[in-house]
Design an enzyme around this catalytic site. Structure first.
Site, PDB file in Angstrom:
ATOM      1  N   ALA A  33      52.967  55.258  56.833  1.00 49.88           N
ATOM      2  CA  ALA A  33      52.582  55.418  55.740  1.00 49.88           C
ATOM      3  C   ALA A  33      51.150  54.880  55.774  1.00 49.88           C
ATOM      4  CB  ALA A  33      53.434  55.306  54.697  1.00 49.88           C
ATOM      5  N   ASP A  34      50.500  55.382  54.613  1.00 45.02           N
ATOM      6  CA  ASP A  34      49.047  54.879  54.451  1.00 45.02           C
ATOM      7  C   ASP A  34      49.020  55.197  52.794  1.00 45.02           C
ATOM      8  OD1 ASP A  34      47.057  53.092  54.667  1.00 45.02           O
ATOM      9  OD2 ASP A  34      45.673  54.834  54.679  1.00 45.02           O
ATOM     10  N   THR A  35      48.865  54.035  51.870  1.00 45.32           N
ATOM     11  CA  THR A  35      49.063  54.292  50.567  1.00 45.32           C
ATOM     12  C   THR A  35      47.658  53.353  49.918  1.00 45.32           C
ATOM     13  OG1 THR A  35      51.422  53.903  50.401  1.00 45.32           O
ATOM     14  CG2 THR A  35      50.446  53.565  48.513  1.00 45.32           C
TER      15      THR A  35
END
Length: 197
Positions: A69-71
């Site tokens: 994931a990349d937030t």
């Protein structure tokens, strides 16, 4: 349950995944260096980063599911990642103070056995209260903002600034659990499944 690998060094993602599926997963941080891709929409950039992280970690395993994931915070068409200094953290918070913005996560689940990738975006709307300069400085001094996208932690003291959230709360923390659960189901993994002896 199949082997699950979390492609992240984030303690928050690790904790969220643990509460979701228990202890039966591995953590392997990606060595992928995030870089800008000119012309790519900010949301597509987050998806690209999460996919590249998953693919990087996938090289080290033969079987299982890799979750990545990349937030980031998306405000006025720009991504606000983790601040590089206390000064930058203060600038970010001043920018977000009194405004509504999005927290967006690019989420990738890669099946090493079939080669199938599922990539999806999750967006949560956050309303931030107006914060005084004194409050911002005091908050940044706690050190909490320095490794958080947008310079605040909704699961920590930063909750004092968040007036309202519309969407997945866990997405703001860094891992959209509802969407992740749906993707895992597509790969035949139930979070309620118990390992047989």
């Amino acid at each position: 349950m199949r082997q699950i690998i979390l492609a992240s060094a984030s303690p928050r993602r690790k904790e969220l995944l643990k509460q979701f599926i228990g202890d039966n997963f591995l953590v392997y941080a990606s060595s992928y260096e995030e870089s800008p891709y000119p012309g790519l929409h900010p949301k597509e950039l987050l998806l690209r980063h999460s996919t590249e992280k998953a693919r990087d970690v996938a090289k080290h395993f033969n079987s299982g599911l890799v979750i990545s994931a990349d937030t980031s915070v998306l405000f006025n068409g720009k991504l606000l990642g983790k601040p590089k200094s206390p000064e930058e953290a203060e600038e970010m918070l001043k920018l977000l103070s009194g405004h509504r913005f999005l927290v967006v996560t690019g989420l990738t689940v890669l099946d090493l056995d079939s080669g199938v990738e599922i990539k999806e975006l999750e967006s949560t709307t956050v309303w931030m209260d107006e914060i005084s300069s004194e409050q911002i400085s005091a908050y940044v001094r706690t050190g909490e903002s320095l490794d958080k996208a947008g310079a605040f932690a909704v699961q920590g003291k930063g909750a004092a600034f968040v007036e309202k959230i519309e969407g997945d709360f866990f997405n703001v923390v860094g891992l959209p659990l509802f969407r992740l659960g749906k993707i895992l189901q597509k790969f035949g993994v139930s979070i309620f499944q118990e390992d047989l002896p």
